[in-house]
Design an enzyme around this catalytic site. Structure first.
Site, PDB file in Angstrom:
ATOM      1  CB  CYS A 119      -1.276   0.110   1.509  1.00  0.00           C
ATOM      2  SG  CYS A 119      -1.881  -1.161   1.030  1.00  0.00           S
TER       3      CYS A 119
ATOM      4  CG  ASP B 111      11.144  -9.428  -6.020  1.00  0.00           C
ATOM      5  OD1 ASP B 111       9.702  -9.713  -5.980  1.00  0.00           O
ATOM      6  OD2 ASP B 111      11.831  -8.908  -5.700  1.00  0.00           O
TER       7      ASP B 111
ATOM      8  CG  HIS C 244      -5.261  -4.063   1.962  1.00  0.00           C
ATOM      9  ND1 HIS C 244      -3.899  -3.739   1.634  1.00  0.00           N
ATOM     10  CD2 HIS C 244      -5.790  -4.974   2.002  1.00  0.00           C
ATOM     11  CE1 HIS C 244      -3.498  -5.038   2.138  1.00  0.00           C
ATOM     12  NE2 HIS C 244      -4.344  -5.912   2.805  1.00  0.00           N
TER      13      HIS C 244
ATOM     14  CG  ASN D 264       4.990 -16.999  -4.642  1.00  0.00           C
ATOM     15  OD1 ASN D 264       5.045 -18.398  -5.396  1.00  0.00           O
ATOM     16  ND2 ASN D 264       5.968 -15.868  -4.855  1.00  0.00           N
TER      17      ASN D 264
ATOM     18  CG  HIS E 144      -1.290  -5.154  -1.581  1.00  0.00           C
ATOM     19  ND1 HIS E 144      -1.803  -3.796  -1.308  1.00  0.00           N
ATOM     20  CD2 HIS E 144      -1.544  -5.187  -2.727  1.00  0.00           C
ATOM     21  CE1 HIS E 144      -1.900  -2.945  -1.578  1.00  0.00           C
ATOM     22  NE2 HIS E 144      -1.928  -4.007  -2.653  1.00  0.00           N
TER      23      HIS E 144
ATOM     24  CG  HIS F 135       2.704  -9.479  -4.418  1.00  0.00           C
ATOM     25  ND1 HIS F 135       2.336  -9.586  -3.829  1.00  0.00           N
ATOM     26  CD2 HIS F 135       3.651 -10.445  -5.018  1.00  0.00           C
ATOM     27  CE1 HIS F 135       2.679 -11.127  -2.583  1.00  0.00           C
ATOM     28  NE2 HIS F 135       3.664 -11.157  -3.374  1.00  0.00           N
TER      29      HIS F 135
ATOM     30  CG  HIS G 140       6.230 -13.334  -8.087  1.00  0.00           C
ATOM     31  ND1 HIS G 140       7.227 -12.516  -8.182  1.00  0.00           N
ATOM     32  CD2 HIS G 140       5.121 -13.081  -7.882  1.00  0.00           C
ATOM     33  CE1 HIS G 140       7.209 -12.365  -6.791  1.00  0.00           C
ATOM     34  NE2 HIS G 140       5.885 -12.676  -5.647  1.00  0.00           N
TER      35      HIS G 140
HETATM   36  P1  DGP Z   1       6.110 -12.519  -2.545  1.00  0.00           P
HETATM   37  O1  DGP Z   1       6.877 -13.921  -2.043  1.00  0.00           O
HETATM   38  O2  DGP Z   1       5.389 -13.932  -3.272  1.00  0.00           O
HETATM   39  O3  DGP Z   1       5.367 -12.978  -1.468  1.00  0.00           O
HETATM   40  O4  DGP Z   1       6.954 -11.489  -3.192  1.00  0.00           O
HETATM   41  C1  DGP Z   1       7.267 -11.018  -2.626  1.00  0.00           C
HETATM   42  C2  DGP Z   1       8.245 -10.004  -3.404  1.00  0.00           C
HETATM   43  O5  DGP Z   1       8.759  -8.304  -3.030  1.00  0.00           O
HETATM   44  C3  DGP Z   1       9.865 -10.844  -3.371  1.00  0.00           C
HETATM   45  O6  DGP Z   1      10.184 -11.182  -3.886  1.00  0.00           O
HETATM   46  C4  DGP Z   1      10.728  -9.676  -2.591  1.00  0.00           C
HETATM   47  C5  DGP Z   1       9.857  -8.133  -3.111  1.00  0.00           C
HETATM   48  N1  DGP Z   1       9.695  -7.176  -2.305  1.00  0.00           N
HETATM   49  C6  DGP Z   1       9.941  -7.040  -0.638  1.00  0.00           C
HETATM   50  N2  DGP Z   1       9.610  -5.979  -0.368  1.00  0.00           N
HETATM   51  C7  DGP Z   1       9.812  -4.762  -0.699  1.00  0.00           C
HETATM   52  C8  DGP Z   1       9.953  -3.272  -0.884  1.00  0.00           C
HETATM   53  O7  DGP Z   1      10.487  -2.755  -0.695  1.00  0.00           O
HETATM   54  N3  DGP Z   1      10.272  -3.286  -2.273  1.00  0.00           N
HETATM   55  C9  DGP Z   1      10.282  -3.725  -3.674  1.00  0.00           C
HETATM   56  N4  DGP Z   1      10.302  -3.163  -4.572  1.00  0.00           N
HETATM   57  N5  DGP Z   1       9.987  -5.279  -4.113  1.00  0.00           N
HETATM   58  C10 DGP Z   1       9.610  -5.963  -2.347  1.00  0.00           C
END
Ligand code: DGP
Length: 119
Positions: A12, A35, A51, A92, A103, A105, A107
Protein backbone atom coordinates in the site's frame (compact mmCIF):
# COMPACT_ATOMS: atom_id res chain seq x y z
CA UNK A 1 -12.70 3.84 -7.64
CA UNK A 2 -12.05 4.61 -3.95
CA UNK A 3 -8.75 3.09 -2.91
CA UNK A 4 -8.65 1.11 0.34
CA UNK A 5 -5.29 0.96 2.09
CA UNK A 6 -4.27 -1.27 4.99
CA UNK A 7 -2.25 0.31 7.77
CA UNK A 8 1.35 -0.90 7.82
CA UNK A 9 1.05 -2.64 4.43
CA UNK A 10 4.33 -2.33 2.51
CA UNK A 11 2.73 -2.53 -0.94
CA UNK A 12 0.00 0.00 0.00
CA UNK A 13 2.93 2.30 0.83
CA UNK A 14 4.47 1.60 -2.58
CA UNK A 15 1.08 2.13 -4.28
CA UNK A 16 0.65 5.58 -2.70
CA UNK A 17 4.30 6.52 -3.33
CA UNK A 18 5.03 6.85 0.41
CA UNK A 19 7.61 4.07 -0.04
CA UNK A 20 9.93 4.46 -3.05
CA UNK A 21 10.04 1.93 -5.86
CA UNK A 22 11.12 1.75 -9.47
CA UNK A 23 7.82 2.02 -11.31
CA UNK A 24 7.58 0.67 -14.81
CA UNK A 25 3.81 0.80 -15.32
CA UNK A 26 0.72 2.45 -13.94
CA UNK A 27 -2.91 2.83 -14.83
CA UNK A 28 -6.12 3.64 -12.97
CA UNK A 29 -6.32 0.29 -11.16
CA UNK A 30 -2.78 -1.17 -10.90
CA UNK A 31 0.92 -0.33 -10.77
CA UNK A 32 4.02 -2.30 -11.74
CA UNK A 33 7.45 -1.87 -10.13
CA UNK A 34 10.75 -3.76 -10.10
CA UNK A 35 11.20 -6.45 -7.43
CA UNK A 36 13.83 -5.45 -4.87
CA UNK A 37 15.35 -8.95 -5.06
CA UNK A 38 15.06 -9.87 -8.75
CA UNK A 39 15.00 -13.53 -9.72
CA UNK A 40 15.47 -12.81 -13.44
CA UNK A 41 16.68 -9.92 -15.65
CA UNK A 42 13.07 -8.72 -15.74
CA UNK A 43 11.25 -9.19 -12.42
CA UNK A 44 8.31 -6.86 -11.99
CA UNK A 45 5.55 -6.97 -9.35
CA UNK A 46 2.10 -5.86 -10.45
CA UNK A 47 -0.27 -4.83 -7.68
CA UNK A 48 -3.72 -3.32 -7.31
CA UNK A 49 -3.73 0.24 -5.99
CA UNK A 50 -6.39 -0.88 -3.53
CA UNK A 51 -5.60 -3.36 -0.74
CA UNK A 52 -6.46 -7.00 -1.45
CA UNK A 53 -4.60 -9.49 0.77
CA UNK A 54 -4.08 -12.28 -1.75
CA UNK A 55 -5.56 -14.39 -4.51
CA UNK A 56 -7.81 -16.19 -1.99
CA UNK A 57 -9.51 -12.95 -1.01
CA UNK A 58 -10.74 -11.25 -4.20
CA UNK A 59 -14.51 -11.15 -4.40
CA UNK A 60 -16.52 -11.39 -7.60
CA UNK A 61 -16.51 -7.59 -7.91
CA UNK A 62 -12.70 -7.63 -7.95
CA UNK A 63 -12.60 -9.52 -11.26
CA UNK A 64 -11.89 -6.24 -13.07
CA UNK A 65 -8.75 -5.85 -10.95
CA UNK A 66 -7.58 -9.38 -11.76
CA UNK A 67 -7.94 -8.74 -15.47
CA UNK A 68 -6.20 -5.35 -15.07
CA UNK A 69 -3.21 -7.13 -13.48
CA UNK A 70 -2.93 -9.53 -16.41
CA UNK A 71 -3.43 -6.75 -18.96
CA UNK A 72 -0.62 -4.76 -17.26
CA UNK A 73 1.66 -7.83 -17.36
CA UNK A 74 1.18 -8.11 -21.12
CA UNK A 75 1.96 -4.42 -21.60
CA UNK A 76 5.08 -4.61 -19.44
CA UNK A 77 6.31 -7.75 -21.22
CA UNK A 78 6.03 -5.85 -24.52
CA UNK A 79 7.91 -2.85 -23.14
CA UNK A 80 10.64 -5.06 -21.67
CA UNK A 81 11.06 -6.82 -25.02
CA UNK A 82 10.24 -10.29 -23.66
CA UNK A 83 6.74 -10.80 -25.06
CA UNK A 84 8.10 -13.03 -27.84
CA UNK A 85 11.03 -14.70 -26.03
CA UNK A 86 8.70 -15.65 -23.18
CA UNK A 87 8.01 -14.88 -19.55
CA UNK A 88 6.29 -16.31 -16.51
CA UNK A 89 3.43 -14.92 -14.42
CA UNK A 90 3.33 -16.20 -10.82
CA UNK A 91 1.00 -15.79 -7.88
CA UNK A 92 2.51 -17.14 -4.67
CA UNK A 93 -0.40 -18.09 -2.42
CA UNK A 94 0.17 -18.90 1.24
CA UNK A 95 3.01 -20.48 3.23
CA UNK A 96 3.85 -23.47 0.97
CA UNK A 97 4.34 -21.09 -1.96
CA UNK A 98 6.38 -18.67 0.16
CA UNK A 99 4.03 -15.69 0.00
CA UNK A 100 5.73 -13.04 2.16
CA UNK A 101 3.76 -9.86 1.38
CA UNK A 102 0.01 -9.96 1.96
CA UNK A 103 -1.06 -7.45 -0.65
CA UNK A 104 -2.00 -9.18 -3.89
CA UNK A 105 0.92 -9.15 -6.35
CA UNK A 106 1.54 -10.82 -9.67
CA UNK A 107 5.20 -11.62 -10.41
CA UNK A 108 6.36 -11.15 -14.01
CA UNK A 109 9.69 -12.88 -14.66
CA UNK A 110 11.62 -13.11 -17.90
CA UNK A 111 14.74 -12.25 -19.83
CA UNK A 112 16.33 -15.66 -19.31
CA UNK A 113 15.39 -19.32 -19.77
CA UNK A 114 13.20 -20.24 -16.77
CA UNK A 115 13.36 -23.75 -15.32
CA UNK A 116 10.25 -25.88 -14.87
CA UNK A 117 9.03 -27.15 -12.49
CA UNK A 118 9.93 -24.28 -10.14
CA UNK A 119 11.68 -25.11 -6.86
P1 DGP B 1 6.07 -13.09 -2.42
O1 DGP B 1 7.10 -14.03 -1.90
O2 DGP B 1 5.29 -13.68 -3.56
O3 DGP B 1 5.16 -12.58 -1.33
O4 DGP B 1 6.87 -11.87 -3.06
C1 DGP B 1 7.14 -10.68 -2.42
C2 DGP B 1 8.18 -9.97 -3.26
O5 DGP B 1 8.26 -8.64 -2.83
C3 DGP B 1 9.59 -10.54 -3.15
O6 DGP B 1 9.99 -11.07 -4.42
C4 DGP B 1 10.47 -9.36 -2.76
C5 DGP B 1 9.57 -8.17 -3.02
N1 DGP B 1 9.76 -7.07 -2.10
C6 DGP B 1 9.71 -7.14 -0.74
N2 DGP B 1 9.90 -5.93 -0.21
C7 DGP B 1 10.05 -5.07 -1.25
C8 DGP B 1 10.27 -3.65 -1.33
O7 DGP B 1 10.34 -2.92 -0.35
N3 DGP B 1 10.38 -3.12 -2.58
C9 DGP B 1 10.29 -3.89 -3.70
N4 DGP B 1 10.43 -3.27 -4.88
N5 DGP B 1 10.07 -5.22 -3.67
C10 DGP B 1 9.96 -5.80 -2.44
Amino acid sequence: MAEQHAEGCLFCGIATGAIPSTRVYEDEKVIGFRDINPGAPTHVLIIPRTHIAGINTPEAEDSAILSALVHAAKQIAQREGIAESGYRLVWNVGPDAGQSVFHLHLHLLGGRKLAWPPG
